[in-house]
Design an enzyme around this catalytic site. Sequence first.
Site, short mmCIF file in Angstrom:
data_model
loop_
_atom_site.label_atom_id
_atom_site.label_comp_id
_atom_site.label_asym_id
_atom_site.label_seq_id
_atom_site.Cartn_x
_atom_site.Cartn_y
_atom_site.Cartn_z
N SER A 77 0.51 -1.38 -0.29
CA SER A 77 -0.02 0.13 -0.06
C SER A 77 0.94 0.96 0.08
O SER A 77 1.79 1.40 0.36
CB SER A 77 -0.72 -0.60 1.35
OG SER A 77 -0.45 -0.05 2.08
N ASP A 100 -11.53 1.30 13.22
CA ASP A 100 -10.74 0.59 12.01
C ASP A 100 -11.05 -1.33 13.10
O ASP A 100 -10.70 -1.61 13.28
CB ASP A 100 -9.70 0.75 12.47
CG ASP A 100 -8.65 -1.04 11.55
OD1 ASP A 100 -9.07 -1.02 10.41
OD2 ASP A 100 -7.23 -0.42 12.02
N SER A 104 -9.76 -7.59 5.79
CA SER A 104 -8.90 -6.36 4.19
C SER A 104 -7.70 -6.60 4.43
O SER A 104 -7.27 -6.51 2.68
CB SER A 104 -8.67 -5.20 5.17
OG SER A 104 -7.78 -3.74 4.16
N LYS A 134 0.43 0.84 16.20
CA LYS A 134 -0.24 0.43 16.88
C LYS A 134 -0.99 -0.63 17.52
O LYS A 134 -2.41 -0.56 18.00
CB LYS A 134 -0.82 -0.13 14.86
CG LYS A 134 -0.90 0.83 13.43
CD LYS A 134 -1.28 0.36 12.89
CE LYS A 134 -1.71 1.61 11.34
NZ LYS A 134 -1.84 0.35 10.27
#
EC number: 2.4.2.57
Length: 503
Positions: free
Chosen positions: A194, A256, A264, A288
């Site tokens: 990404s 999220d 995802s 995270k």
Amino acid sequence: MRAKVKILKIKTGSFNVFISPRDAEEWKLHPNDLVKIESGKRSIYASVAIGDFIEDGEVGLSQDILSSYQFSEGEVVSITPSGTPESVKYIKKKMKGEKLRKVEIETIIRDIVDRKLRNTEISAFITAIEINGLSMDEIAALTIAMAETGDMLDIDRKPIMDVHSIGGVPGNKTNILVVPIVAAAGLTIPKTSSRAITSAAGTADVVEVLTNVKLSLDEIKRIVEKIGACLVWGGALNLAPADDLTIHVERRLSLDPRGLMLASIMSKKYAIGSQYILIDIPTGKGAKVETMDEARTLAKDFIELGKKLGQYVEVAITYGGQPIGYAIGPALEAKEALETLMTGKGPGSLVEKATGLAGILLEMGGVAPKGMGKKVAKEILESGKAYEKMKEIIEEQGGDPNIKPEDIPIGDKTYTIHAQTGGYVTGIDNRAITAIAREAGAPEDKGAGVRLHVKVGEKVKEGDPLITIHAESESRLEKAIVLARRLEPIKIEGMVLQVIGNI
């Protein structure tokens, strides 16, 4: 109802068609009504917008539609009102906390991809998942539905390996080393990555400094079957398209949900046919995932989901308490990764993590004995075989295989922050480093970012350099300097923390 297409130079962020006030009244259409546009075998769904700049008998198509579908000026299309999508009742079912059946999840995802569901309905679906959660069976059904509503990659070279980091740590250019190491060992690893969303550089942003990352599925298949690997941007492909549409809404809601996050990640792996998957969960302050308990729970979810999808998954919980390597930002990271591949040596955190992850994949793929993977990976890196494989990847994707680190342009507007006192570096704030790099222009400005001069545990003297900010413009540099002074990303303390007197 029939109308002639008018191409509009308007972007709305969603699928919109524009009609005249008179046609809206005659056709009994209102703003945000859902309509079906048909021409030949093509059909799309879009929301109605009304504007007096549209002539009667015309339908204006936004650039959002034209980026996905081809229509020509003056083409005649039919317009049909579309009722409430069937999937809305399934979203309401999840809002009540009920479990969804496989066919109901498939209907929701199909309607998202077909644009029958607008952002309001998608928001309701995401919020329902955030509040009520998803069972593992629901997550598996969601993953498969997201993959199968897009393109699927069929690569003949087996087994197919894959690696994915959930992110959250600045400077994580690890996979730019992992992929060529694994491919140099003879395994197949088609890596889609990404771009940065909230970080200073996604893997695709970094690789793009070295070569083209926008390839078609046919090009990827050709390259991977020839050399065993690629490093491409997943956003240029139609892999799990519902994922991009839901992420867009998630960002706006600052949500999220775990079930959606799992689907995802794994839907993209399912779509490219990955058989052996390594998930990297960086853990630590500012990442995270901040605690080991949270990391272990997430790891179990990935492994269980993999079993339901017929994929073998292993998880590496890695240290994420400070940046990986010393470079943060697309060009800075590309330079550091290329230097490490060329010399077989580099920052300890980068080499250790890259060879550690690559070693696990080598063992999973059966080309290294159990417990020997990291050693084999290090030998491949130090021998130059990984660099030679990276040159092949760069060349096959359209770049210059002979590019050198010194060829990579770095932002020439710089400012170095120095230590105000002596002591030991006790902490580096991941989020602050990322924020400073982004303020300097990363990832849009490839040469922008932050170069660290110190790591946690190192001793510094007053006046020693701590970080250097790179920018491509003076204005961005000034903003980054102001932010850096406010955030103080490097924490320095003496060995004596406090003196308490005898009262």
